[in-house]
Design an enzyme around this catalytic site. Sequence first.
Site, PDB file in Angstrom:
ATOM      1  N   LYS A 140      44.818  20.075  46.629  1.00  0.00           N
ATOM      2  CA  LYS A 140      43.523  19.857  47.298  1.00  0.00           C
ATOM      3  C   LYS A 140      43.730  19.160  48.632  1.00  0.00           C
ATOM      4  O   LYS A 140      43.079  19.488  49.633  1.00  0.00           O
ATOM      5  CB  LYS A 140      42.602  19.038  46.405  1.00  0.00           C
ATOM      6  CG  LYS A 140      41.279  18.664  47.081  1.00  0.00           C
ATOM      7  CD  LYS A 140      40.358  17.912  46.133  1.00  0.00           C
ATOM      8  CE  LYS A 140      39.036  17.574  46.832  1.00  0.00           C
ATOM      9  NZ  LYS A 140      38.077  16.922  45.916  1.00  0.00           N
ATOM     10  N   HIS A 269      53.482  63.236  35.076  1.00  0.00           N
ATOM     11  CA  HIS A 269      52.113  62.751  35.254  1.00  0.00           C
ATOM     12  C   HIS A 269      51.551  62.183  33.950  1.00  0.00           C
ATOM     13  O   HIS A 269      50.433  62.502  33.544  1.00  0.00           O
ATOM     14  CB  HIS A 269      51.216  63.848  35.813  1.00  0.00           C
ATOM     15  CG  HIS A 269      51.649  64.350  37.153  1.00  0.00           C
ATOM     16  ND1 HIS A 269      51.681  63.559  38.272  1.00  0.00           N
ATOM     17  CD2 HIS A 269      52.111  65.573  37.546  1.00  0.00           C
ATOM     18  CE1 HIS A 269      52.121  64.269  39.302  1.00  0.00           C
ATOM     19  NE2 HIS A 269      52.407  65.483  38.879  1.00  0.00           N
TER      20      HIS A 269
END
Length: 508
Positions: A140, A269
Amino acid sequence: MGSKKRIKRALVSVYHKDGLDEILKKLYVEGVTFVSTGGTQKFIESLGMPCEAVEDLTGYPSILGGRVKTLHPKVFGGILARRDNEGDRAQTSQYEIPEIDLVIVDLYPFEDTVASGAPDDDIIEKIDIGGISLIRAAAKNYADVLIVASKKQYEPLSKLLEEKGVETDLADRRWFAKEAFAVSSGYDAAIFNYFDGGEGSYFRAAADTPNVMRYGENPHQKGVFYGDLDALFEKLNGKEISYNNLLDIDSAVTLIDEFDEPTFAILKHNNACGIASRPVILDAWKDALAGDPVSAFGGVLVTNGVIDGASAEEITKIFFEIIIAPEYTAEALDILRQKKNRIILKRKPAAKASPKQFRSLLSGVLAQDRDTSIQTASDLEPMSIKQPTEAEVTDLLFANKLVKHSKSNAITLVKGKQLCASGVGQTSRVDALKQAIEKARSFGFDLNGAVMASDAFFPFPDCVEIAKAVGITSVIQPGGSINDKLSIEYCNEHDLSMVKTGVRHFKH
């Protein structure tokens, strides 16, 4: 607010100390002083450097069995104090709170403890309180403080010290703060998921190790894989794995894991275009390839057996992108590595797919359990008067495994533990069956005595009618249609056997 900040004092409290010694030495040479706790304090002092105990700073000992060590204003005030804020400076002076410019801390190994099967009490004790609070406080206040929140950040910190000494820029500190919040959010997600126990009351997922792909599904799309591929595979050769490669790899390993006997599969695929089970891997390869030698070009190959030299010689007669196996002989690797771009993956023994599946959808996330349902002979319920033979049951189960891993609507045709053909991704089941039949015939398969599997029920008898016309003798399907009787009646009238599993295997 000045961008450059000098590190004068560091709080160091870590579980993992490997690689930390050189960093501490660099800081000490630059005049940085240390404050620490317990084992880390002893570690620093063992390197010949002085270190203030947190207890001496706070005036309080470690209490409650170590649960409270650093949770004190003299620690958090020194981290959170804004250096350019007059009020903060006045208060830190009033209460004699020394500034802390660098925090090196990591967290108790919560996830490792859960994975070890430890009892609940031990797991709860691995929920870090002080460490996570230090991380959030330092991140922070990145305007003034540098936070190093895990051992993964030791290397970038070391590099920073080499390049800039103990002078850090705002951009440096913000980057480390970002990394710190990634650590803390992932840690909290793991704790939540432990307490949630798989209920899915909220969706919380975190994954580390971002792997930037060359591109996404298409060249104009950005793609990133978040996960540790090295835990699953050892890459022995080849180019960078792509987004589409990963989709095929996932389909390949989840399919091959359905089979216990030696099996070889070829995928394209995400669908199997060839697969066969045989006592010898070389034979399994030859029969898998025979299923569709055209689609096999550029495909992904996977097996659950050892690739030897003879198999490698045959396999390299076609072009393929990826091969996956649990083991390769030295001779096989010499042959397979002749193409530098060919991706060769060796599966690690513990390599298993995630039990959960996620997909971003509309404005949210769709989550489900992975389809791990596997049917056996005892799960099959006869629907017709005629019963399948033992050989047909073997093929029906084989075909059912394949259809489970094929895009819906899907039909698979199998004979002698070999895929003759499949019809996948069709808008109607009839079209899927017609596609499979046409394909099987184009590669010279005799469908007399073959079996058929469907991923969902037959609402009408049209599929069994078409199947009977080409010589198929047995059918497996989930059942459950209000019109099941129509297909059953046709089977009974035309000497077909049909069984149901009661389990649907849609795949989109």
